[in-house]
Write a protein that holds these residues in place. Structure first.
Motif, PDB file in Angstrom:
ATOM      1  N   ARG A 234       0.825  -1.214   0.000  1.00 21.60           N
ATOM      2  CA  ARG A 234       0.000   0.000   0.000  1.00 21.60           C
ATOM      3  C   ARG A 234       0.857   1.260   0.000  1.00 21.60           C
ATOM      4  O   ARG A 234       0.495   2.288  -0.597  1.00 21.60           O
ATOM      5  CB  ARG A 234      -0.907  -0.055   1.240  1.00 21.60           C
ATOM      6  CG  ARG A 234      -1.939   1.045   1.391  1.00 21.60           C
ATOM      7  CD  ARG A 234      -1.458   2.289   2.079  1.00 21.60           C
ATOM      8  NE  ARG A 234      -0.566   2.032   3.187  1.00 21.60           N
ATOM      9  CZ  ARG A 234       0.185   2.959   3.739  1.00 21.60           C
ATOM     10  NH1 ARG A 234       0.186   4.197   3.267  1.00 21.60           N
ATOM     11  NH2 ARG A 234       0.976   2.666   4.749  1.00 21.60           N
ATOM     12  N   ALA A 235       2.029   1.198   0.629  1.00 23.21           N
ATOM     13  CA  ALA A 235       2.902   2.371   0.688  1.00 23.21           C
ATOM     14  C   ALA A 235       3.520   2.704  -0.668  1.00 23.21           C
ATOM     15  O   ALA A 235       3.982   3.829  -0.884  1.00 23.21           O
ATOM     16  CB  ALA A 235       4.010   2.135   1.714  1.00 23.21           C
ATOM     17  N   VAL A 239      -3.217   1.303  -5.515  1.00 22.71           N
ATOM     18  CA  VAL A 239      -4.255   0.493  -4.905  1.00 22.71           C
ATOM     19  C   VAL A 239      -3.774  -0.954  -4.806  1.00 22.71           C
ATOM     20  O   VAL A 239      -3.068  -1.448  -5.689  1.00 22.71           O
ATOM     21  CB  VAL A 239      -5.578   0.570  -5.711  1.00 22.71           C
ATOM     22  CG1 VAL A 239      -5.397   0.035  -7.121  1.00 22.71           C
ATOM     23  CG2 VAL A 239      -6.698  -0.182  -4.994  1.00 22.71           C
ATOM     24  N   VAL A 240      -4.148  -1.603  -3.708  1.00 24.14           N
ATOM     25  CA  VAL A 240      -3.835  -3.016  -3.494  1.00 24.14           C
ATOM     26  C   VAL A 240      -5.154  -3.769  -3.355  1.00 24.14           C
ATOM     27  O   VAL A 240      -5.985  -3.421  -2.509  1.00 24.14           O
ATOM     28  CB  VAL A 240      -2.977  -3.228  -2.232  1.00 24.14           C
ATOM     29  CG1 VAL A 240      -2.697  -4.726  -2.035  1.00 24.14           C
ATOM     30  CG2 VAL A 240      -1.679  -2.445  -2.317  1.00 24.14           C
ATOM     31  N   HIS A 241      -5.336  -4.790  -4.176  1.00 21.41           N
ATOM     32  CA  HIS A 241      -6.494  -5.671  -4.071  1.00 21.41           C
ATOM     33  C   HIS A 241      -6.041  -6.928  -3.328  1.00 21.41           C
ATOM     34  O   HIS A 241      -5.178  -7.663  -3.824  1.00 21.41           O
ATOM     35  CB  HIS A 241      -7.035  -6.024  -5.453  1.00 21.41           C
ATOM     36  CG  HIS A 241      -7.590  -4.856  -6.194  1.00 21.41           C
ATOM     37  ND1 HIS A 241      -8.891  -4.414  -6.021  1.00 21.41           N
ATOM     38  CD2 HIS A 241      -7.025  -4.006  -7.104  1.00 21.41           C
ATOM     39  CE1 HIS A 241      -9.108  -3.370  -6.798  1.00 21.41           C
ATOM     40  NE2 HIS A 241      -7.991  -3.097  -7.461  1.00 21.41           N
ATOM     41  N   ALA A 242      -6.602  -7.163  -2.146  1.00 18.74           N
ATOM     42  CA  ALA A 242      -6.169  -8.259  -1.278  1.00 18.74           C
ATOM     43  C   ALA A 242      -7.231  -9.346  -1.230  1.00 18.74           C
ATOM     44  O   ALA A 242      -8.411  -9.054  -0.971  1.00 18.74           O
ATOM     45  CB  ALA A 242      -5.884  -7.728   0.122  1.00 18.74           C
ATOM     46  N   ALA A 256      -7.943  -2.984   9.949  1.00 17.93           N
ATOM     47  CA  ALA A 256      -6.733  -2.162   9.898  1.00 17.93           C
ATOM     48  C   ALA A 256      -6.705  -1.279   8.657  1.00 17.93           C
ATOM     49  O   ALA A 256      -6.177  -0.167   8.685  1.00 17.93           O
ATOM     50  CB  ALA A 256      -5.496  -3.053   9.940  1.00 17.93           C
ATOM     51  N   ALA A 257      -7.290  -1.770   7.556  1.00 18.57           N
ATOM     52  CA  ALA A 257      -7.252  -1.037   6.290  1.00 18.57           C
ATOM     53  C   ALA A 257      -8.178   0.172   6.280  1.00 18.57           C
ATOM     54  O   ALA A 257      -8.094   1.008   5.364  1.00 18.57           O
ATOM     55  CB  ALA A 257      -7.606  -1.974   5.143  1.00 18.57           C
ATOM     56  N   LYS A 258      -9.025   0.308   7.284  1.00 16.90           N
ATOM     57  CA  LYS A 258      -9.914   1.472   7.341  1.00 16.90           C
ATOM     58  C   LYS A 258      -9.125   2.770   7.428  1.00 16.90           C
ATOM     59  O   LYS A 258      -9.640   3.839   7.081  1.00 16.90           O
ATOM     60  CB  LYS A 258     -10.859   1.348   8.536  1.00 16.90           C
ATOM     61  CG  LYS A 258     -11.935   0.282   8.360  1.00 16.90           C
ATOM     62  CD  LYS A 258     -12.839   0.195   9.580  1.00 16.90           C
ATOM     63  CE  LYS A 258     -13.902  -0.881   9.395  1.00 16.90           C
ATOM     64  NZ  LYS A 258     -14.770  -1.010  10.603  1.00 16.90           N
ATOM     65  N   ARG A 263      -7.243   2.740  -0.730  1.00 19.87           N
ATOM     66  CA  ARG A 263      -5.905   2.247  -1.072  1.00 19.87           C
ATOM     67  C   ARG A 263      -5.807   0.728  -0.956  1.00 19.87           C
ATOM     68  O   ARG A 263      -5.015   0.097  -1.650  1.00 19.87           O
ATOM     69  CB  ARG A 263      -4.854   2.893  -0.155  1.00 19.87           C
ATOM     70  CG  ARG A 263      -4.758   4.404  -0.251  1.00 19.87           C
ATOM     71  CD  ARG A 263      -4.164   4.853  -1.564  1.00 19.87           C
ATOM     72  NE  ARG A 263      -2.819   4.321  -1.755  1.00 19.87           N
ATOM     73  CZ  ARG A 263      -1.724   4.829  -1.187  1.00 19.87           C
ATOM     74  NH1 ARG A 263      -1.815   5.874  -0.367  1.00 19.87           N
ATOM     75  NH2 ARG A 263      -0.538   4.309  -1.445  1.00 19.87           N
ATOM     76  N   VAL A 264      -6.598   0.165  -0.057  1.00 21.91           N
ATOM     77  CA  VAL A 264      -6.620  -1.287   0.131  1.00 21.91           C
ATOM     78  C   VAL A 264      -8.057  -1.769  -0.058  1.00 21.91           C
ATOM     79  O   VAL A 264      -8.962  -1.309   0.644  1.00 21.91           O
ATOM     80  CB  VAL A 264      -6.102  -1.692   1.528  1.00 21.91           C
ATOM     81  CG1 VAL A 264      -6.261  -3.203   1.731  1.00 21.91           C
ATOM     82  CG2 VAL A 264      -4.659  -1.271   1.707  1.00 21.91           C
TER      83      VAL A 264
END
Length: 361
Positions: A234-235, A239-242, A256-258, A263-264
């Motif tokens: 993410r840094a 965008v990261v699709h998990a 945590a992604a909130k 971005r996540v």
């Protein structure tokens, strides 16, 4: 590290926790790298991309599955004996964090009145940033009553545990157990998966970031778990699709992604039954895979059909990895780099971090 010719642990040869302590450091590294190269040669993969072995030091292991039984009024607590289900009474350990090893003596005292003679209990322990998370499991454990709950609560408080559970009952939670991934605090659980140590987290993340393009737009984090790599990615990425199928792990990641709206983006998905297909991967710049020991052949077959320019693969099982790697290479990827990491000291296990790039990208 200097060569160690004599096993450092007095239980070596009996305890099943370690099997390679009788090798010097040079012999040890050579043994692991030779095994890896044999697997590579079997699948016609290049061995010149393999970098020197990184070894994580002892007394860093943050999680343990311990077994306990009562023998002649004495509690035996530790790992299984090598090659059997007999329990070795652990009096020393060169791999566990001291915080876990120091719990064994008070834990034996507690278990002495919990375990019936010749019966067994499992104890899962996880070291977190706020204390140990402990889960005791066993159908032979006595029914919980007020007196027993008071004793268990006193034990948890005396040992400053973050949380104590017995079977499905929460006895005490002083803090929500957490670990940090790239500076982001994420809820952890002794019954869930984490890497063997915080040192492993750091070295794996460092290796992944060293292989990652400087500013990728879109990254797919496949088998993301609680987000070890997600928050580091993410840094760098827009965008990261998990993706993962573990509801508890994904819930911890989601919470945590909130802190990083947009971005996540996490999604529940069983990648064994329903891997991302080429169409779903069309906008992905980097696909990161970190599957369980069985590997990710189904997902690799879909990646081989895709136009994803860069794949980073983290594997805890070189045997399944080389098969997946051969599939990616057959699909047009080049294996450009591979970093071996030993996070389970003195065991045959080996982690690898690999980079694949499309020949035409």
């Amino acid at each position: 590290m200097t060569d160690v010719w004599a096993p450092p642990c007095p239980l070596f040869g009996t305890c099943g926790g370690c099997s390679l302590q009788d090798l010097s450091w040079d012999q040890y590294a050579d043994f692991k790298l030779r095994k890896l190269k044999v697997l590579f040669e079997r699948e016609n993969l290049p061995t010149d991309v393999i970098t020197p072995l990184s070894i994580i030091k002892g007394k860093t292991r943050r999680r343990a599955l311990l077994r306990a039984t009562k023998v002649h009024q004495s509690v035996h607590l530790g790992f299984y004996q090598r090659g059997s289900h007999d329990i070795v009474n652990m009096t020393a350990c060169e791999v566990l964090r001291p915080e876990i090893f120091d719990l064994l003596t008070p834990l034996r005292k507690l278990l002495s009145f919990l375990i019936p003679a010749k019966k067994r209990v499992e104890i899962e322990v996880l070291h977190t940033e706020v204390g140990l998370d402990v889960v005791m499991t066993g159908k032979e454990l006595p029914a919980l009553n007020l007196s027993l709950i008071e004793k268990l609560t006193a034990f948890a408080e005396d040992q400053a545990l973050a949380r104590l559970r017995v079977n499905d009952t929460l006895i005490l939670q002083r803090h929500v157990p957490v670990v940090s991934f790239n500076g982001v605090k994420v809820a952890a659980d002794a019954k869930g998966f984490l890497q063997a140590s915080a040192d492993a987290d750091a070295l794996l993340t460092e290796a992944v970031l060293s292989l990652l393009p400087e500013t990728p737009d879109t990254v797919a984090d496949l088998f993301c778990g609680r987000g070890l790599f997600t928050f580091a990615l993410r840094a760098r990425a827009r965008v990261v699709h998990a993706y993962d199928s573990d509801d508890a792990a994904l819930g911890a990641l989601r919470a945590a992604a909130k802190a990083f709206p947009g971005r996540v983006k996490e999604a529940a998905r069983n990648l064994f039954q329903m891997p991302l297909n080429a169409s779903e991967l069309k906008d992905v710049d980097v696909a990161l895979l970190d599957p369980p020991r069985v590997g990710a052949m189904g997902q690799c077959k879909e990646l081989a059909k895709s136009a994803v320019p860069h794949v980073i693969y983290v594997s805890c099982n070189p045997e399944s990895f080389v098969k997946d790697a051969a599939r990616l290479v057959a699909g047009g990827y080049t294996l450009e780099a591979l970093h071996p990491l030993d996070q389970f000291l003195w065991s045959p296990h080996l982690e690898v971090i690999a980079s694949f790039k499309r020949k035409d990208s």
